[in-house]
Design a protein around this motif. Structure first.
Motif, PDB file in Angstrom:
ATOM      1  N   MET A 150       0.824  -1.186   0.000  1.00  0.00           N
ATOM      2  CA  MET A 150       0.000   0.000   0.000  1.00  0.00           C
ATOM      3  C   MET A 150       0.867   1.249   0.000  1.00  0.00           C
ATOM      4  O   MET A 150       0.598   2.188  -0.747  1.00  0.00           O
ATOM      5  CB  MET A 150      -0.903  -0.056   1.231  1.00  0.00           C
ATOM      6  N   LYS A 151       1.880   1.233   0.863  1.00  0.00           N
ATOM      7  CA  LYS A 151       2.785   2.367   0.945  1.00  0.00           C
ATOM      8  C   LYS A 151       3.544   2.542  -0.362  1.00  0.00           C
ATOM      9  O   LYS A 151       3.765   3.664  -0.810  1.00  0.00           O
ATOM     10  CB  LYS A 151       3.737   2.161   2.118  1.00  0.00           C
ATOM     11  N   ASN A 152       3.927   1.429  -1.010  1.00  0.00           N
ATOM     12  CA  ASN A 152       4.643   1.495  -2.281  1.00  0.00           C
ATOM     13  C   ASN A 152       3.756   2.076  -3.378  1.00  0.00           C
ATOM     14  O   ASN A 152       4.230   2.817  -4.239  1.00  0.00           O
ATOM     15  CB  ASN A 152       5.129   0.098  -2.687  1.00  0.00           C
ATOM     16  N   ASN A 153       2.471   1.716  -3.382  1.00  0.00           N
ATOM     17  CA  ASN A 153       1.544   2.262  -4.375  1.00  0.00           C
ATOM     18  C   ASN A 153       1.371   3.765  -4.193  1.00  0.00           C
ATOM     19  O   ASN A 153       1.264   4.509  -5.171  1.00  0.00           O
ATOM     20  CB  ASN A 153       0.181   1.583  -4.271  1.00  0.00           C
ATOM     21  N   LEU A 154       1.324   4.215  -2.950  1.00  0.00           N
ATOM     22  CA  LEU A 154       1.166   5.634  -2.668  1.00  0.00           C
ATOM     23  C   LEU A 154       2.396   6.419  -3.136  1.00  0.00           C
ATOM     24  O   LEU A 154       2.270   7.484  -3.752  1.00  0.00           O
ATOM     25  CB  LEU A 154       0.929   5.853  -1.168  1.00  0.00           C
ATOM     26  N   ALA A 178       4.547   5.468  -5.503  1.00  0.00           N
ATOM     27  CA  ALA A 178       4.575   5.383  -6.965  1.00  0.00           C
ATOM     28  C   ALA A 178       3.571   6.369  -7.576  1.00  0.00           C
ATOM     29  O   ALA A 178       3.874   7.058  -8.567  1.00  0.00           O
ATOM     30  CB  ALA A 178       4.282   3.962  -7.420  1.00  0.00           C
ATOM     31  N   THR A 179       2.381   6.458  -7.015  1.00  0.00           N
ATOM     32  CA  THR A 179       1.362   7.386  -7.503  1.00  0.00           C
ATOM     33  C   THR A 179       1.818   8.821  -7.319  1.00  0.00           C
ATOM     34  O   THR A 179       1.619   9.672  -8.205  1.00  0.00           O
ATOM     35  CB  THR A 179       0.027   7.149  -6.766  1.00  0.00           C
ATOM     36  N   SER A 180       2.431   9.133  -6.208  1.00  0.00           N
ATOM     37  CA  SER A 180       2.927  10.484  -5.941  1.00  0.00           C
ATOM     38  C   SER A 180       4.019  10.870  -6.935  1.00  0.00           C
ATOM     39  O   SER A 180       4.025  11.987  -7.471  1.00  0.00           O
ATOM     40  CB  SER A 180       3.472  10.589  -4.517  1.00  0.00           C
ATOM     41  N   ILE A 181       4.947   9.942  -7.169  1.00  0.00           N
ATOM     42  CA  ILE A 181       6.037  10.206  -8.112  1.00  0.00           C
ATOM     43  C   ILE A 181       5.475  10.392  -9.519  1.00  0.00           C
ATOM     44  O   ILE A 181       5.873  11.315 -10.258  1.00  0.00           O
ATOM     45  CB  ILE A 181       7.090   9.079  -8.070  1.00  0.00           C
ATOM     46  N   PHE A 182       4.520   9.563  -9.915  1.00  0.00           N
ATOM     47  CA  PHE A 182       3.907   9.685 -11.234  1.00  0.00           C
ATOM     48  C   PHE A 182       3.166  11.021 -11.373  1.00  0.00           C
ATOM     49  O   PHE A 182       3.285  11.706 -12.387  1.00  0.00           O
ATOM     50  CB  PHE A 182       2.947   8.504 -11.472  1.00  0.00           C
ATOM     51  N   SER A 183       2.432  11.398 -10.341  1.00  0.00           N
ATOM     52  CA  SER A 183       1.703  12.677 -10.357  1.00  0.00           C
ATOM     53  C   SER A 183       2.671  13.856 -10.450  1.00  0.00           C
ATOM     54  O   SER A 183       2.424  14.830 -11.183  1.00  0.00           O
ATOM     55  CB  SER A 183       0.838  12.824  -9.108  1.00  0.00           C
ATOM     56  N   LEU A 184       3.767  13.781  -9.702  1.00  0.00           N
ATOM     57  CA  LEU A 184       4.772  14.833  -9.741  1.00  0.00           C
ATOM     58  C   LEU A 184       5.407  14.934 -11.129  1.00  0.00           C
ATOM     59  O   LEU A 184       5.602  16.032 -11.660  1.00  0.00           O
ATOM     60  CB  LEU A 184       5.850  14.582  -8.674  1.00  0.00           C
TER      61      LEU A 184
END
Length: 110
Positions: free
Chosen positions: A1-5, A7-13
């Protein structure tokens, strides 16, 4: 879960950085084009501020000989606005336009 968060943050950035860069480059390109257009307009304006005798003939649609008649007769009498630099006569486009409106019809040799 933490890894998905993460990864999503990095992708959004990354997406935000790409979109921001695109907006900045578009703004710079538009300003560069606008500056180039304004510079070309200024160069055109500066090129046509003063006309030589032959250019004045082309501008007025008369021959260079007729322009020469204006000058050889008393140029002050004809009232045509001019600038004399050395032995050369130069004519301001704005002054010529104003003179034409004020004078109306004028025949060479009057």
């Amino acid at each position: 879960m933490k890894n998905n968060l993460i990864a999503t943050s990095i992708f959004s950035l990354a997406i935000a950085i790409v979109i921001g860069s695109w907006f900045i480059s578009s703004g710079l390109n538009n300003n560069g084009e606008r500056i180039l257009i304004e510079k070309n307009d200024m160069e055109t304006t500066h090129e046509t501020l003063l006309l030589t005798q032959s250019e004045l003939g082309d501008y007025l649609g008369i021959t260079e000989e007729e322009i020469q008649m204006f000058i050889s007769e008393d140029i002050i009498k004809s009232g045509i606005p001019y600038i004399k630099i050395g032995n050369e006569f130069y004519f301001s486009v704005k002054a010529i336009d104003k003179w034409l409106v004020e004078v109306g019809t004028l025949k060479v040799g009057q």
